[in-house]
Structure formats: structure tokens, C-alpha cells
Design a protein around this motif. Structure first.
Motif, short mmCIF file in Angstrom:
data_model
loop_
_atom_site.label_atom_id
_atom_site.label_comp_id
_atom_site.label_asym_id
_atom_site.label_seq_id
_atom_site.Cartn_x
_atom_site.Cartn_y
_atom_site.Cartn_z
N PRO A 158 0.85 -1.20 0.09
CA PRO A 158 0.03 0.14 -0.05
C PRO A 158 0.89 1.27 -0.01
N VAL A 159 0.43 2.13 -0.77
CA VAL A 159 1.24 3.50 -0.76
C VAL A 159 0.29 4.76 -0.75
N GLN A 160 0.70 5.77 -0.31
CA GLN A 160 0.33 7.12 -0.63
C GLN A 160 0.74 7.98 -1.60
N ILE A 161 0.04 9.26 -1.51
CA ILE A 161 0.48 10.18 -2.53
C ILE A 161 1.89 10.62 -2.50
N ASN A 162 2.58 10.64 -3.56
CA ASN A 162 3.96 10.99 -3.98
C ASN A 162 4.88 9.85 -3.62
N ALA A 163 4.30 8.63 -3.70
CA ALA A 163 4.95 7.28 -3.60
C ALA A 163 5.33 7.15 -5.19
N ILE A 164 6.38 6.52 -5.31
CA ILE A 164 7.28 6.40 -6.85
C ILE A 164 7.38 5.06 -7.07
N ALA A 165 6.75 4.59 -8.43
CA ALA A 165 6.95 3.24 -8.83
C ALA A 165 8.17 3.36 -9.99
N THR A 166 9.19 2.50 -9.74
CA THR A 166 10.21 2.54 -10.78
C THR A 166 9.94 1.59 -11.91
N LEU A 167 10.92 1.51 -12.78
CA LEU A 167 10.92 0.74 -13.97
C LEU A 167 10.77 -0.79 -13.77
N GLY A 168 9.75 -1.37 -14.20
CA GLY A 168 9.39 -2.63 -14.23
C GLY A 168 8.36 -3.00 -13.01
N GLN A 169 7.94 -1.94 -12.07
CA GLN A 169 7.13 -2.02 -10.96
C GLN A 169 5.69 -1.89 -11.55
N THR A 170 4.65 -2.59 -10.84
CA THR A 170 3.30 -2.38 -11.13
C THR A 170 2.52 -1.84 -10.16
N ILE A 171 1.76 -0.69 -10.55
CA ILE A 171 0.70 -0.04 -9.72
C ILE A 171 -0.65 -0.50 -9.99
N THR A 172 -1.08 -1.00 -8.73
CA THR A 172 -2.78 -1.58 -8.70
C THR A 172 -3.55 -0.79 -7.78
N THR A 173 -4.78 -0.73 -8.43
CA THR A 173 -5.98 -0.21 -7.64
C THR A 173 -6.80 -1.02 -7.23
N LYS A 174 -7.62 -1.01 -6.24
CA LYS A 174 -8.82 -1.89 -5.74
C LYS A 174 -9.89 -0.90 -5.83
N GLN A 175 -10.49 -0.29 -4.82
CA GLN A 175 -11.80 0.51 -4.75
C GLN A 175 -10.93 1.84 -4.48
N ALA A 176 -10.39 2.35 -5.47
CA ALA A 176 -9.51 3.68 -5.79
C ALA A 176 -9.18 3.91 -7.19
N ARG A 177 -9.01 5.03 -7.37
CA ARG A 177 -8.79 5.68 -8.60
C ARG A 177 -7.37 6.39 -8.43
N VAL A 178 -6.50 6.48 -8.99
CA VAL A 178 -5.24 7.05 -9.05
C VAL A 178 -4.79 7.91 -10.28
N ASN A 179 -3.96 8.62 -10.10
CA ASN A 179 -3.47 9.65 -11.26
C ASN A 179 -1.95 9.66 -10.90
N LEU A 180 -1.13 9.05 -12.12
CA LEU A 180 0.12 8.77 -12.37
C LEU A 180 0.91 9.83 -12.83
N GLN A 181 2.09 10.30 -12.72
CA GLN A 181 2.82 11.26 -13.49
C GLN A 181 4.13 10.86 -13.64
N PHE A 182 4.58 10.79 -14.92
CA PHE A 182 5.68 9.81 -15.45
C PHE A 182 6.67 11.00 -15.38
N ASN A 183 8.21 10.63 -15.50
CA ASN A 183 9.25 11.43 -15.28
C ASN A 183 9.28 12.25 -16.61
N ASN A 184 8.73 11.87 -17.73
CA ASN A 184 8.86 12.73 -18.97
C ASN A 184 7.55 13.46 -19.29
N ASP A 185 6.90 13.89 -17.94
CA ASP A 185 5.70 14.75 -17.95
C ASP A 185 4.25 13.95 -18.66
#
Length: 241
Positions: A89-116
Motif C-alpha cells: 500500500p502507498v500514499q500520494i508522492n509514492a514512486i514506482a520505478t521501472l518494471g514495477q506495477t501499480i494496482t488499484t482496488k476500490q480507488a482511482r489514481v493519477n500517475l505522473q511520469f518523469n517525461n511529463d
């Protein structure tokens, strides 16, 4: 202008230029050493092979460059805290690096990549951070400014905002909301075949990676998207809309 090898300084990448120089130097060295080199019976064969090598080199050079992606940052979470990176489990400002997977359950998320670029994930969705594309594992993802992957298909963007979906049966769909995309199979480097999908069109992707015919989606469908979970409540603006 020419460099010390006698090459004109074309506006090509240093990597490709080094390959051309290496090919040139090896050719000169081998042709001067009669122990390893025997002239071909037909000079046309030598010219053909040399031309083929140059075509392959310049063909690789003309492949569109894609900004390298190294990480994705969680910038918004809506509907609870059920967002995970590598099942943690993570909160806002958490970072997923290359090869990692971000998963949601009963939530929605906005992700910003390093290339904008960015991706919004709906509930019960997952995406993996790849160096060349954001790979949808399941659920829904609104993608902008980055290549996306579904099954064996890569979507190359041109100022595009598009929706990618993948269900539990491995069947996918892409809807282009703004701009246009080109679809091609992953790792098909020797094939230039691609399928274009324009704004207001959608295309189904079978579990084996085969593509159906693209078709227009209705006004009701676009209204459902704009008023749906991938737009409602998010504060970050999307360029191109």
C-alpha cells in the motif's frame, strides 16, 4: 565538413555514425588482407550487400525516438487508499520505478511520469512502468503523452489522449479521445505494418494480439468517458483536451 575518416558530418546520432565507421573500417581492412578476403565473382553482389547494410542502418535511424520512462509518481488518489506498488500500500508522492506495477482496488489514481506524461487508473486496474510504454495489466487506463501497451500491441501516440481497457479474458480495447495513434505488434522491428486509429474511433484487441477493424464510437460513449471514473474528481489537467 568531413571528419578524420572522410565522413561527411550528417545530422545522425553518434551511435549510428559509429556503426557506419566500424563497417567502413572493417571492409577496408578485410579487403586489403588477401588471407581472409577473396573478391566475389560478381561485383554486383558486393555492392548489393553494402547497400543493404546501409539501408538497415539508416532505417534504424529513422525510427521515431521515444522519451525514456524511468518512474511514475502517484499525484492523486480518489475513493480511498487502496493503491499499491508491488502489492504494498502507498500514499500520494509514492514512486514506482521501472518494471514495477501499480494496482488499484476500490480507488482511482493519477500517475505522473518523469517525461511529463500521465496515466489515470480506474478501480480494479493495474499498469506496469516500462521504459518504452505503460503496460496495462487489467482494468481501465486513461493515457496521455506516452506509449501504451495492451497484450502484444503497442500504441504510438501523436499528441494523443486515449483510453485503454483490458478485461479478465485478455481482450482489450482502445478509444482515441484526442489526436491519433498507430498500433503495431511489440518486437516486430523488421515490420513497418501499423494500424492507424483517429480521434473518435475505437478498436478491439483480441487476446492473441490480432486487431479488429476500427470503428467510430457514439456521442453517448464519449459522454460516459468524460463523466466517468477517469475524469470525475481529478484536479490535474490533461494537455490536449
Amino acid at each position: 565538413m568531413k571528419d578524420k575518416f572522410g565522413f561527411v558530418n550528417f545530422t545522425i546520432s553518434s551511435g549510428i555514425k559509429n556503426w557506419i565507421k566500424l563497417f567502413y573500417l572493417l571492409t577496408i581492412k578485410l579487403t586489403k588482407n588477401k588471407k581472409y578476403y577473396k573478391p566475389p565473382k560478381s561485383p554486383h553482389l558486393l555492392r548489393f550487400v553494402s547497400s543493404l547494410c546501409l539501408i538497415l542502418v539508416f532505417g534504424l535511424q529513422q525510427t521515431p525516438a521515444v522519451a525514456q520512462v524511468t518512474q511514475a509518481k502517484v499525484v492523486e488518489i480518489l475513493g480511498g487508499n487502496h493503491v499499491y506498488i508491488q502489492n504494498q500500500p502507498v500514499q500520494i508522492n509514492a514512486i514506482a520505478t521501472l518494471g514495477q506495477t501499480i494496482t488499484t482496488k476500490q480507488a482511482r489514481v493519477n500517475l505522473q511520469f518523469n517525461n511529463d506524461a500521465g496515466v489515470r487508473l480506474g478501480q480494479n486496474s493495474a499498469i506496469t512502468v516500462g521504459s518504452r510504454c505503460a503496460r496495462v495489466r487489467n482494468g481501465k487506463a486513461l493515457v496521455y503523452g506516452i506509449q501504451g501497451c495492451v497484450n502484444s500491441i503497442v500504441a504510438t501516440t501523436r499528441g494523443t489522449v486515449y483510453l485503454m481497457e483490458l478485461n479478465e479474458m485478455g481482450q482489450g480495447q482502445i478509444k482515441v479521445i484526442s489526436g491519433a495513434i498507430e498500433l503495431r505488434k511489440r518486437y516486430s522491428f523488421l515490420s513497418s505494418e501499423s494500424v492507424g486509429v483517429n480521434r473518435g474511433e475505437k478498436i478491439d484487441i483480441h487476446s492473441d494480439g490480432d486487431l479488429a477493424e476500427s470503428r467510430c464510437f457514439s456521442r453517448e460513449e464519449i459522454e460516459q468517458i468524460i463523466q466517468g471514473e477517469l475524469f470525475e474528481g481529478f484536479q490535474t489537467e490533461i494537455s490536449g483536451l
